[in-house]
Write a protein that holds these residues in place. Structure first.
Motif, mmCIF file in Angstrom:
data_model
loop_
_atom_site.group_PDB
_atom_site.id
_atom_site.type_symbol
_atom_site.label_atom_id
_atom_site.label_comp_id
_atom_site.label_asym_id
_atom_site.label_seq_id
_atom_site.Cartn_x
_atom_site.Cartn_y
_atom_site.Cartn_z
ATOM 1 N N PHE A 104 31.894 -29.673 7.776
ATOM 2 C CA PHE A 104 33.297 -29.765 7.368
ATOM 3 C C PHE A 104 33.703 -31.220 7.131
ATOM 4 O O PHE A 104 34.302 -31.565 6.093
ATOM 5 C CB PHE A 104 34.172 -29.131 8.445
ATOM 6 C CG PHE A 104 35.642 -29.427 8.321
ATOM 7 C CD1 PHE A 104 36.404 -28.846 7.325
ATOM 8 C CD2 PHE A 104 36.271 -30.285 9.223
ATOM 9 C CE1 PHE A 104 37.769 -29.115 7.224
ATOM 10 C CE2 PHE A 104 37.624 -30.551 9.125
ATOM 11 C CZ PHE A 104 38.377 -29.974 8.125
ATOM 12 N N VAL A 105 33.387 -32.100 8.084
ATOM 13 C CA VAL A 105 33.739 -33.516 7.928
ATOM 14 C C VAL A 105 32.980 -34.118 6.751
ATOM 15 O O VAL A 105 33.550 -34.857 5.931
ATOM 16 C CB VAL A 105 33.458 -34.296 9.224
ATOM 17 C CG1 VAL A 105 33.746 -35.783 9.021
ATOM 18 C CG2 VAL A 105 34.298 -33.747 10.374
ATOM 19 N N LEU A 110 32.849 -36.156 1.007
ATOM 20 C CA LEU A 110 32.383 -35.960 -0.362
ATOM 21 C C LEU A 110 33.554 -35.744 -1.313
ATOM 22 O O LEU A 110 33.610 -36.328 -2.411
ATOM 23 C CB LEU A 110 31.436 -34.763 -0.411
ATOM 24 C CG LEU A 110 30.810 -34.435 -1.770
ATOM 25 C CD1 LEU A 110 29.920 -35.586 -2.243
ATOM 26 C CD2 LEU A 110 29.994 -33.144 -1.667
ATOM 27 N N GLU A 111 34.522 -34.906 -0.894
ATOM 28 C CA GLU A 111 35.684 -34.629 -1.732
ATOM 29 C C GLU A 111 36.498 -35.883 -2.020
ATOM 30 O O GLU A 111 37.139 -35.983 -3.072
ATOM 31 C CB GLU A 111 36.581 -33.595 -1.047
ATOM 32 C CG GLU A 111 35.990 -32.202 -1.008
ATOM 33 C CD GLU A 111 36.823 -31.267 -0.155
ATOM 34 O OE1 GLU A 111 37.935 -31.675 0.263
ATOM 35 O OE2 GLU A 111 36.382 -30.128 0.097
ATOM 36 N N TRP A 149 44.273 -38.470 5.556
ATOM 37 C CA TRP A 149 43.040 -37.961 6.141
ATOM 38 C C TRP A 149 43.320 -37.007 7.300
ATOM 39 O O TRP A 149 42.631 -36.005 7.466
ATOM 40 C CB TRP A 149 42.152 -39.124 6.590
ATOM 41 C CG TRP A 149 41.299 -39.612 5.457
ATOM 42 C CD1 TRP A 149 41.690 -40.427 4.436
ATOM 43 C CD2 TRP A 149 39.943 -39.278 5.224
ATOM 44 N NE1 TRP A 149 40.650 -40.631 3.573
ATOM 45 C CE2 TRP A 149 39.557 -39.937 4.037
ATOM 46 C CE3 TRP A 149 39.011 -38.500 5.885
ATOM 47 C CZ2 TRP A 149 38.279 -39.827 3.506
ATOM 48 C CZ3 TRP A 149 37.727 -38.394 5.361
ATOM 49 C CH2 TRP A 149 37.373 -39.048 4.186
ATOM 50 N N ILE A 150 44.327 -37.304 8.096
ATOM 51 C CA ILE A 150 44.680 -36.395 9.185
ATOM 52 C C ILE A 150 45.059 -35.028 8.618
ATOM 53 O O ILE A 150 44.654 -33.988 9.153
ATOM 54 C CB ILE A 150 45.825 -36.978 10.034
ATOM 55 C CG1 ILE A 150 45.325 -38.179 10.841
ATOM 56 C CG2 ILE A 150 46.408 -35.922 10.970
ATOM 57 C CD1 ILE A 150 46.411 -38.925 11.583
#
Length: 249
Positions: A104-105, A110-111, A149-150
């Motif tokens: 997931f991280v 990547l995104e 990011w959070i």
């Protein structure tokens, strides 16, 4: 819950529960409890948060959601639990839990076009009689992007499940517990030095006029055993139970 997993709708769902500590609320010494938590868990974030005159949340959490220091972000992929009463060897069940959060991280990196990150090997994080599997990601990040990011990271599969949004939506509909601040996030921001210390609120207690309430959760996947998961949540609550300090009667 396991039916949904067996049908392939989820690979993991994190179920939470709370328990009322049967003791004298008026004797609780919050300051001494914080000192004890700091003594026992020096590498965790120890916190107390007062909400109005009657509610205090306090605890200690090992999970870095977003720590930013000198332009470098540190993010934990922390999942999978073993207690002292279990076989000390990690099984595929815990490894799969951690891998889901790890992927997931990595997917969010990547995104966002982040390719120049460093990822540690999978290691262990100790919290008293409990240990977790964890990977730490380190990458460059401007201070102004911390909240962006959070928003993408939280809730991670470690506290909600996977797929992220679908699992959280299912929990919102099916979980009778109001988690309140449990499995949320809190921390400190310092704009002057552009730093952030944001952690997931695990190993915590809510203290209000009705008593002391302990919260914990467990990750459920297709290899989960209900009795073992229940014992793990009890062990997580014991982190706080063993640290509560009281005035002498």
């Amino acid at each position: 819950m396991k039916t949904e997993i067996a049908l392939g709708n989820f690979s993991k769902i994190v179920a939470a529960r709370k328990e009322r500590w049967e003791g004298e609320l008026d004797r609780l010494n919050v300051v001494s409890t914080l000192v004890e938590l700091r003594k026992q868990f020096a590498n965790a974030m120890v916190f107390a948060l007062q909400l109005g005159d009657e509610v205090v949340w306090m605890g200690c959490t090992p999970e870095k959601l977003m720590v930013l220091e000198e332009g470098l972000a540190h993010v934990h992929a922390l999942a999978g639990t073993l207690t002292k009463d279990q076989d000390p060897a990690w099984t595929s069940k815990e490894e799969h839990e951690q891998q889901v959060t790890h992927d997931f991280v990595a997917g969010i990196l990547l995104e966002n076009g982040v390719s120049d990150y460093r990822a540690s090997t999978v290691g262990e994080v100790l919290m008293g009689d409990i240990k977790h599997l964890a990977t730490e990601y380190i990458f460059s990040l401007p201070y102004e992007r911390v909240f962006s990011w959070i928003d993408q990271l939280h809730p991670t599969p470690a506290v909600g499940g996977w797929p992220q949004k679908e699992a959280w939506r299912w929990l919102d509909e099916q979980e009778s517990l109001d988690r309140k601040f449990y499995s949320g996030w809190l921390g400190l921001l310092n704009a002057s030095v552009q730093s952030a210390q944001i952690f997931v609120t695990l190993r915590c207690a809510e203290i209000n006029k009705e008593g002391i309430f302990l919260y914990a959760g467990g990750g459920i996947n297709d290899a989960s055993d209900p009795e073992t998961e229940w014992k793990e949540t009890a062990a997580k609550m014991n982190v706080m139970k063993k640290s509560l300090q009281f005035w002498e009667a």
